[in-house]
Scaffold this active site. Structure first.
Site, PDB file in Angstrom:
ATOM      1  N   SER A 241       0.806  -1.228   0.000  1.00 50.06           N
ATOM      2  CA  SER A 241       0.000   0.000   0.000  1.00 50.06           C
ATOM      3  C   SER A 241       0.834   1.272   0.000  1.00 50.06           C
ATOM      4  O   SER A 241       0.360   2.322  -0.448  1.00 50.06           O
ATOM      5  CB  SER A 241      -0.935   0.021   1.214  1.00 50.06           C
ATOM      6  OG  SER A 241      -0.216   0.195   2.428  1.00 50.06           O
ATOM      7  N   ARG A 242       2.067   1.209   0.507  1.00 47.01           N
ATOM      8  CA  ARG A 242       2.876   2.434   0.582  1.00 47.01           C
ATOM      9  C   ARG A 242       3.140   3.068  -0.783  1.00 47.01           C
ATOM     10  O   ARG A 242       3.240   4.305  -0.865  1.00 47.01           O
ATOM     11  CB  ARG A 242       4.191   2.144   1.319  1.00 47.01           C
ATOM     12  CG  ARG A 242       4.000   2.116   2.822  1.00 47.01           C
ATOM     13  CD  ARG A 242       5.224   1.651   3.587  1.00 47.01           C
ATOM     14  NE  ARG A 242       4.991   1.732   5.028  1.00 47.01           N
ATOM     15  CZ  ARG A 242       5.657   1.037   5.943  1.00 47.01           C
ATOM     16  NH1 ARG A 242       6.604   0.178   5.554  1.00 47.01           N
ATOM     17  NH2 ARG A 242       5.401   1.194   7.216  1.00 47.01           N
ATOM     18  N   TYR A 363       2.010   9.450   7.455  1.00 53.47           N
ATOM     19  CA  TYR A 363       1.167   8.268   7.634  1.00 53.47           C
ATOM     20  C   TYR A 363       1.649   7.062   6.836  1.00 53.47           C
ATOM     21  O   TYR A 363       2.507   7.173   5.983  1.00 53.47           O
ATOM     22  CB  TYR A 363      -0.303   8.555   7.413  1.00 53.47           C
ATOM     23  CG  TYR A 363      -0.826   9.077   6.103  1.00 53.47           C
ATOM     24  CD1 TYR A 363      -0.091   9.129   4.947  1.00 53.47           C
ATOM     25  CD2 TYR A 363      -2.148   9.534   6.045  1.00 53.47           C
ATOM     26  CE1 TYR A 363      -0.637   9.604   3.773  1.00 53.47           C
ATOM     27  CE2 TYR A 363      -2.707  10.013   4.879  1.00 53.47           C
ATOM     28  CZ  TYR A 363      -1.936  10.049   3.749  1.00 53.47           C
ATOM     29  OH  TYR A 363      -2.497  10.521   2.584  1.00 53.47           O
ATOM     30  N   GLU A 364       1.112   5.920   7.234  1.00 47.61           N
ATOM     31  CA  GLU A 364       1.586   4.596   6.777  1.00 47.61           C
ATOM     32  C   GLU A 364       3.076   4.411   7.093  1.00 47.61           C
ATOM     33  O   GLU A 364       3.815   3.769   6.339  1.00 47.61           O
ATOM     34  CB  GLU A 364       1.286   4.370   5.296  1.00 47.61           C
ATOM     35  CG  GLU A 364      -0.210   4.227   5.036  1.00 47.61           C
ATOM     36  CD  GLU A 364      -0.529   3.598   3.702  1.00 47.61           C
ATOM     37  OE1 GLU A 364       0.208   2.686   3.274  1.00 47.61           O
ATOM     38  OE2 GLU A 364      -1.525   4.015   3.093  1.00 47.61           O
ATOM     39  N   GLY A 365       3.488   4.968   8.212  1.00 46.39           N
ATOM     40  CA  GLY A 365       4.872   4.879   8.651  1.00 46.39           C
ATOM     41  C   GLY A 365       5.617   6.153   8.336  1.00 46.39           C
ATOM     42  O   GLY A 365       5.704   6.563   7.172  1.00 46.39           O
TER      43      GLY A 365
END
Length: 390
Positions: A241-242, A363-365
């Site tokens: 997803s990243r 976001y997402e890390g």
């Protein structure tokens, strides 16, 4: 540059571009100011069949992969990074089901996500658990044929607009990282309520909500995979997803450069267009080089993920997300600078691009976590290579 897109991929790009340029651009300021959800644009994306470009055909999608999703999100984000999250956020919610769901779960949920009939969402984060996902306190307790959910989740993209949520709860606190499990939760389930709506700097067309669970009972069939592999599911999801976040960042950067370039060609100072000054030309050249380098990295990473053939793409995914989002911040800041005073004004679009870009580094890390992931992958690769020589 020519990235050798297939006819179908080029058609996806053109369809998404038309929606972005003809539909989103004229309403993006409205949704940024009001923070209303852009249902009219969601309907356009539904009619264009873009929600399911990455979902297998047997579940109602177009049968593409991460690369096709990247192409859609990039184009939509050129007009508005917040509105593009209707697609990207839904994909984030769909991936745990695609990757680890059983056949019954895939048949039940993926067709609605592929058509956009129902939107998806995903969150691991809690008030005390951000980058440290193991600090999560929300629990899922098995009682007969149901799990009972309790606790709070925060920063849920697509918030109250979604209807299908992939969420993570602790099923065995004594096991730490191996005590977290993934569940599918549907909107309207008794005991599941929406808490505070966050007031954000950017991506304001996308609602970000706190989710509250108070003795929320879901069928035990809503467990994704098995108990204790929740963090594995989350990490595998982020691997695919990243690139979506990277595509959002890339689209924001491209959109900001296009607006600043157009303005610099028409704005006159000292009797000539400001783009005729070397300082402006250098800014433009640096922006263009950054964007094209980011696109090359992202497209290659997304193509690798789409091809499969490898269990995890952690390093490649983290590189794309980290680099593209850093580029987005550099480019949008420079776009504001190129436009001078008007670039700082709310009625001119480049300041919105800058506000929207910042979240892509978080976001997402966070990008600090991405660098950790990249370095650890390199260390592991070196160790395996060394072991193979013995």
């Amino acid at each position: 540059m020519d990235y050798d897109l297939t006819e179908e991929q080029q058609a996806i790009v053109e369809t998404a571009r038309d929606i972005a340029q003809l539909k989103i651009k004229k309403v993006r300021e409205h949704y940024d100011k009001t923070e209303e959800y852009p249902w009219e644009i969601v309907e356009e994306i539904r009619k264009a069949d873009l929600f399911g470009v990455y979902i297998p055909a047997e579940y109602g999608g177009l049968g593409g992969g991460a690369f096709e999703l990247v192409l859609v999100v990039e184009q939509l984000s050129m007009a508005c990074g917040g509105i593009a999250l209707a697609v990207a956020g839904t994909a984030l919610g769909a991936y745990p089901i695609m990757l680890y769901g059983n056949e019954a779960q895939k048949k039940k949920y993926l067709p609605d996500l592929a058509s956009g009939k129902r939107l998806g969402a995903f969150t691991v984060t809690e008030p005390e658990a951000g980058s440290d996902a193991m600090a999560a306190k929300a629990t899922a307790r098995l009682e007969g044929d149901h799990y009972v959910l309790n606790g709070t989740k925060v920063y849920c993209t697509n918030g109250n607009a979604a209807e299908i949520y992939s969420l993570f709860f602790t099923t065995n606190p004594s096991r730490g990282a191996r005590g977290v499990s993934c569940f599918i939760v549907e909107k309207g389930t008794p005991g599941f309520e929406f808490g505070r709506k966050e007031e954000k700097m950017g991506i304001r067309a996308s609602p970000t909500y706190q989710l509250e669970f108070n003795n929320c009972k879901i069928p035990k069939e809503n467990l994704v995979g098995s108990e204790g592999i929740g963090l594995l599911i989350a990490q595998a999801t982020f691997d695919v997803s990243r690139p979506g976040v990277a595509a959002q960042a890339l689209g924001i950067a491209q959109g900001a450069m296009d607006e600043a370039f157009a303005y610099a060609r028409t704005r006159r100072q000292f009797g000539q267009p400001v783009i005729s000054f070397q300082a402006m030309q250098h800014k433009l050249a640096n922006m263009a080089m950054d964007i094209e380098a980011a696109r090359a990295l992202l497209y290659q990473a997304a193509r690798l993920i789409s091809r499969g053939g490898k269990q995890r793409w952690t390093k490649e995914s983290a590189m794309a997300k980290c680099f593209c989002s850093d580029v987005a911040m550099r480019v949008t800041v420079e776009a504001v600078q190129m436009c001078g005073g008007i670039g700082y004004m709310r009625d001119f679009p480049v300041e919105k691009y800058m506000r929207d870009a910042k979240i892509t580094q978080i976001y997402e890390g966070t990008n600090e976590i991405q660098r950790n992931e990249i370095a650890m992958s390199m260390i592991k690769e070196a160790a395996r290579a060394g072991a193979g020589k013995k």
